[in-house]
Design a protein around this motif. Structure first.
Motif, PDB file in Angstrom:
ATOM      1  N   ALA A   6      23.439 -34.205  30.718  1.00 56.49           N
ATOM      2  CA  ALA A   6      23.596 -34.855  32.019  1.00 56.49           C
ATOM      3  C   ALA A   6      22.807 -33.992  33.000  1.00 56.49           C
ATOM      4  O   ALA A   6      22.948 -32.769  32.990  1.00 56.49           O
ATOM      5  CB  ALA A   6      25.054 -34.908  32.414  1.00 56.49           C
ATOM      6  N   VAL A   9      23.976 -35.237  37.672  1.00 54.11           N
ATOM      7  CA  VAL A   9      24.552 -36.574  37.742  1.00 54.11           C
ATOM      8  C   VAL A   9      25.580 -36.663  38.880  1.00 54.11           C
ATOM      9  O   VAL A   9      26.500 -35.860  38.958  1.00 54.11           O
ATOM     10  CB  VAL A   9      25.218 -36.923  36.393  1.00 54.11           C
ATOM     11  N   LEU A  11      28.059 -39.616  40.987  1.00 52.53           N
ATOM     12  CA  LEU A  11      28.534 -40.988  40.977  1.00 52.53           C
ATOM     13  C   LEU A  11      29.424 -41.199  42.187  1.00 52.53           C
ATOM     14  O   LEU A  11      30.349 -40.436  42.452  1.00 52.53           O
ATOM     15  CB  LEU A  11      29.320 -41.297  39.702  1.00 52.53           C
ATOM     16  N   THR A  44      34.489 -40.178  33.082  1.00 53.40           N
ATOM     17  CA  THR A  44      33.360 -40.809  33.755  1.00 53.40           C
ATOM     18  C   THR A  44      32.049 -40.148  33.339  1.00 53.40           C
ATOM     19  O   THR A  44      31.069 -40.829  33.034  1.00 53.40           O
ATOM     20  CB  THR A  44      33.549 -40.696  35.273  1.00 53.40           C
ATOM     21  N   ARG A  47      31.212 -41.237  29.887  1.00 54.56           N
ATOM     22  CA  ARG A  47      30.722 -42.620  29.850  1.00 54.56           C
ATOM     23  C   ARG A  47      29.291 -42.727  30.350  1.00 54.56           C
ATOM     24  O   ARG A  47      28.511 -43.545  29.866  1.00 54.56           O
ATOM     25  CB  ARG A  47      31.636 -43.530  30.688  1.00 54.56           C
ATOM     26  N   ILE A  48      28.942 -41.878  31.316  1.00 53.75           N
ATOM     27  CA  ILE A  48      27.558 -41.877  31.797  1.00 53.75           C
ATOM     28  C   ILE A  48      26.626 -41.404  30.680  1.00 53.75           C
ATOM     29  O   ILE A  48      25.581 -42.000  30.430  1.00 53.75           O
ATOM     30  CB  ILE A  48      27.426 -40.989  33.054  1.00 53.75           C
ATOM     31  N   LEU A  53      27.736 -46.339  31.865  1.00 49.76           N
ATOM     32  CA  LEU A  53      27.882 -46.332  33.313  1.00 49.76           C
ATOM     33  C   LEU A  53      26.598 -45.730  33.880  1.00 49.76           C
ATOM     34  O   LEU A  53      26.077 -44.764  33.329  1.00 49.76           O
ATOM     35  CB  LEU A  53      29.080 -45.432  33.647  1.00 49.76           C
ATOM     36  N   SER A  54      26.085 -46.312  34.962  1.00 49.91           N
ATOM     37  CA  SER A  54      24.884 -45.736  35.568  1.00 49.91           C
ATOM     38  C   SER A  54      25.286 -44.841  36.716  1.00 49.91           C
ATOM     39  O   SER A  54      26.063 -45.243  37.570  1.00 49.91           O
ATOM     40  CB  SER A  54      23.974 -46.845  36.089  1.00 49.91           C
ATOM     41  N   PRO A  55      24.759 -43.631  36.754  1.00 54.61           N
ATOM     42  CA  PRO A  55      25.086 -42.742  37.861  1.00 54.61           C
ATOM     43  C   PRO A  55      24.365 -43.170  39.138  1.00 54.61           C
ATOM     44  O   PRO A  55      23.361 -43.879  39.083  1.00 54.61           O
ATOM     45  CB  PRO A  55      24.587 -41.384  37.381  1.00 54.61           C
ATOM     46  N   GLU A  59      20.489 -38.394  35.988  1.00 52.97           N
ATOM     47  CA  GLU A  59      20.495 -39.253  34.812  1.00 52.97           C
ATOM     48  C   GLU A  59      20.986 -38.513  33.583  1.00 52.97           C
ATOM     49  O   GLU A  59      21.017 -37.286  33.542  1.00 52.97           O
ATOM     50  CB  GLU A  59      19.111 -39.854  34.569  1.00 52.97           C
ATOM     51  N   ALA A  60      21.362 -39.327  32.588  1.00 52.78           N
ATOM     52  CA  ALA A  60      21.753 -38.772  31.295  1.00 52.78           C
ATOM     53  C   ALA A  60      20.544 -38.843  30.380  1.00 52.78           C
ATOM     54  O   ALA A  60      19.828 -39.852  30.368  1.00 52.78           O
ATOM     55  CB  ALA A  60      22.912 -39.565  30.713  1.00 52.78           C
ATOM     56  N   SER A  68      19.524 -44.648  30.025  1.00 51.62           N
ATOM     57  CA  SER A  68      19.505 -45.989  30.622  1.00 51.62           C
ATOM     58  C   SER A  68      18.277 -46.777  30.184  1.00 51.62           C
ATOM     59  O   SER A  68      18.277 -47.995  30.237  1.00 51.62           O
ATOM     60  CB  SER A  68      19.531 -45.870  32.140  1.00 51.62           C
TER      61      SER A  68
END
Lengths: 394, 350
Positions: A6, A9, A11, A44, A47-48, A53-55, A59-60, A68
């Motif tokens: 990550a 990130v 959110l 959370t 999940r990203i 899930l989009s941050p 980014e992941a 993504s």
């Protein structure tokens, strides 16, 4: 390869910042645990990284490319994710559920082959669920179901495994079994990240820990570096003692809740030794008091407890008489304290000099006196020994 | 030593073969029975002739006309509609992970009803005999598109939200239909509306068959190609997505195809209740939840069930009319309850 990260990130949901520039990663052969209090964004974050899930920012990354931008299928061949719990009302046999893990490896019109069946059988053997193969998944117990879904993620043959509280629904035996399995798969080259609530199991099985607090990374690194009384206080708001468990050799956390009432911010000094002062030290620290300890032999259990609580402790080398220099320094420590407490320390030739510290000072003996013929430090004091609650109340 | 369950292909073959014979049986029985019964061997000979197999059994011109031009098209429309409702029901239940979902849940049926009822209400039904089906189909698609648009505008795009949007639109459309029913210009129109709302297969012709065979058969085949995806969706979006399914796109495609299939069926039959609910359930209780078996089995089962129900509606209580939609509920409900009780005892369902 097999690297998940990550990168800064963040959110934001409905104006609330859930994650604030969190960076972490895991790589081949590493089992990383995410720990932290409830509602801090652990799931959370996971999940990203799983692409669910989009941050808002950051980014992941899987092997350096944004999760993504990978298709669901391409991602699923590399990465598997186990949700905290799975609701299912449809009575698939366990075997078929595990077989669903083969989906990313199968074409739309292809039929499962020998290769897929072997992957399913192996995953069910590893998780100890093969005997449930024909049972409808709806009739399994919570723990059996969780192990079946773990088998499903393993049948997917991922290089990166993300698990959200994988052991919360399991009994002790299955907890150890599941964590052992994940760790041994990591030894074969997989990368794993798990959200865990049990700090002691996390410390035992994870190679490194990430401690989240208020949407940020508070600490990361080896369990020993992350699990400190100061970090635990900051993240969870508890008083914690961290010491090395003698059986596992791993850090072991014992935590005490902070009583908001009956706080005590005086400075205490405790004359300890022979493992007699443990509960007193814990009680004082819990009340927010500043506590100093000593002089005590370096390997004495009380010295270890004081260190585990993060307290200043004055020690002298083992198998020696209490040196004069240390005694002098102890005198200065005692002078700085508001209140001096004496534990029922057994006296012998090595520590007989402790008596000299009592002279001309107000020292309160801690009780109750244990049943013993030996001479105790508290026997030298005029007052009757009292328990700590009593002393603090007066 | 526990091994894997019976291979799917073997179960699939056995179950589908059985259902296929049930369907053939239903077709033959339905073609033979009616106000004028036709001997079994004659019926079979006519049906065989239809598929290009000549027999030496003598057939009268009248029998040929009755079976070939009157009963068979009605049977085939019934079969197609039954298959469409069965398959769409399965798909909707999987998409919503809700065993109570049925084909009309996203507004297809009430949209179609509004189209058809509107056509009758405004006296347009007589313009052409294709006007009613066309209005129904357009209404169905229109309602689904509105449901989709509302859904995609909402902040939470889960299946639960879609279900709620569907319920909302359905109630609104039902209210408009009730308004039209209450204000129907005359007795004739009112009767037309009520007939359509209860569903019926009277006077269906080969043209009806040709009209819907394409969309229904193609749509059902497409949906069957998504069998494994539907299995995965039952585990929830997180499992499905991380096992390689583009959940949003897959769900959208499945909803669109299932809506077209249902819309086509409703356009030629009116609203026939219960098939889309009871058939998927019954098949699931017997054959399990795997869509690779459930979808084709529900297609065959739905077709056979509706053909049988329609046959009963033609024969029973003559000369009292009883519509096929009423029959499906009358036969379907008790049968369904029996299956639920039996399934519970076996512990196969919850």
């Amino acid at each position: 390869m097999n690297r998940i990260a990550a990168q800064a990130v963040s959110l934001e949901i409905a104006g609330r910042l859930i994650l604030d520039a969190v960076s972490m990663e895991s790589g081949p052969g590493r089992f990383t645990g995410i720990i932290g209090p409830n509602g801090v964004g652990k799931s959370t974050l996971l999940r990203i990284m799983a692409g669910l899930l989009s941050p808002t920012r950051g980014e992941a990354l899987l092997n350096g490319s944004p999760v993504s931008r990978l298709g669901a299928r391409a991602l699923a061949r590399e990465l598997a994710y186990l949700p905290q719990e799975t609701q299912i009302d449809f009575a698939f046999p366990a075997w078929e559920v595990v077989m669903m893990g083969r989906h990313p490896h199968l074409g739309r019109f292809s039929v499962e082959g020998r290769r897929d069946e072997e992957a399913v059988r192996r995953a069910m053997e590893l998780t100890g669920t093969l005997h449930l193969a024909e049972q409808p998944v709806t009739t399994l117990s919570g723990g059996e179901r969780q192990m079946t879904f773990l088998a499903k993620t393993l049948a997917q043959e991922p290089n990166v495994l993300l698990l959200d509280e994988p052991i919360s629904a399991l009994d002790l035996n299955h907890q150890l079994r599941a964590l052992n399995l994940i760790r041994s798969l990591c030894r074969e080259g997989m990368a794993a990240i798990a959200v865990l609530h049990d700090l002691n199991l996390a410390a035992r099985y994870c190679d490194e820990l990430v401690l989240l607090a208020r949407g940020r990374v508070l600490a990361m690194g080896s369990p020993r570096a992350v699990l400190t009384p100061a970090n635990l206080k900051e993240a969870y708001g508890v008083t914690a003692m961290v010491r090395t468990d003698p059986l596992t050799g791993c850090p072991h956390v014992v935590a005490f809740d902070d009583p908001s009432e009956s706080r005590d911010d005086r400075r205490f000094h405790v004359l300890a030794g022979g493992g007699t002062a443990g509960p007193t030290l814990a009680q004082l620290v819990r009340r927010g008091a500043s506590v100093t300890v000593g002089p005590v032999e370096e390997r004495d259990p009380d010295a270890q407890l004081a260190r585990a609580l993060g307290l200043p402790v004055l020690t002298y080398p083992p198998f020696h008489h209490l040196p004069d220099g240390i005694l002098q320094e102890a005198g200065e420590w005692l002078n700085r304290a508001d209140l001096i407490l004496a534990a029922p320390v057994p006296l012998g030739p090595a520590n007989a000099a402790l008596e000299r510290l009592l002279k001309g000072r107000q020292v309160l003996p801690l009780g109750p006196r244990p049943q013993t013929q030996a001479l105790l430090l508290t026997d030298l004091l005029p007052q009757k020994p009292a328990n700590l609650e009593h002393i603090l109340a007066s | 030593m526990p091994t894997r369950p019976t291979p799917l292909t073997r179960r699939l073959f056995a179950a589908l073969l059985l259902l296929f014979f049930v369907l053939i049986g239903a077709i033959v029985v339905s073609a033979a029975l009616g106000p004028v019964s036709i001997p079994w061997d004659h019926t079979a000979a006519i049906l065989l002739k239809r598929v290009g197999i000549a027999t030496s059994i003598p057939i009268t011109e009248r029998e040929l006309l009755m079976v070939d031009q009157i009963r068979l098209p009605r049977i085939l429309v019934g079969g197609l509609v039954g298959a469409a409702l069965g398959v769409s029901g399965v798909v909707m239940q999987a998409l919503f992970r809700n065993p109570l979902a049925e084909p009309g849940v996203v507004g297809v049926s009430s949209g179609a009803a509004l189209g058809a009822v509107g056509a009758i209400y405004f006296g347009l039904a007589g313009v052409s005999r294709w006007f009613m089906p066309a209005a129904a189909f357009v209404g169905a698609m229109f309602a689904v598109i509105i449901v989709f648009l509302v859904w995609t505008r909402s902040r939470r795009s889960g299946a639960g939200t879609l279900l709620l949007v569907g319920i909302g639109i359905n109630s609104f459309l039902s209210a408009v239909i009730s308004l039209m029913v209450a204000n129907a210009p005359n007795e004739h129109e009112l009767r037309g509306i009520i007939y359509w709302l209860q569903g019926g297969l009277e006077a269906r012709t080969w043209e009806h068959v040709h009209l819907v065979a394409g969309p229904i058969l193609l749509g059902c085949l497409l949906l069957m190609a998504f069998a494994r995806d539907l299995n995965m969706l039952l585990l929830g979006d997180d499992h499905a997505r991380t096992s390689g399914i583009d959940v949003a796109r897959t769900r959208g495609a499945l909803l669109a195809i299932a809506s077209v299939v249902t819309g086509a069926a409703v356009a030629v039959s009116g609203i026939i209740g219960f098939v889309g609910l009871v058939i998927p359930h019954s098949i699931r209780l017997v054959a399990g939840p795997d869509h690779r078996l459930l979808l084709p089995a529900s297609a065959l089962g739905g077709a056979a069930f509706l053909i049988i129900a329609d046959t009963v509606s033609r024969l029973a209580w003559n000369p009292i009319t009883i519509q096929v939609g009423v029959v499906t509920s009358l036969i379907g409900a008790p049968f369904f309850l029996y299956l639920v009780l039996r399934g519970d005892r076996k512990g196969a369902t919850r």
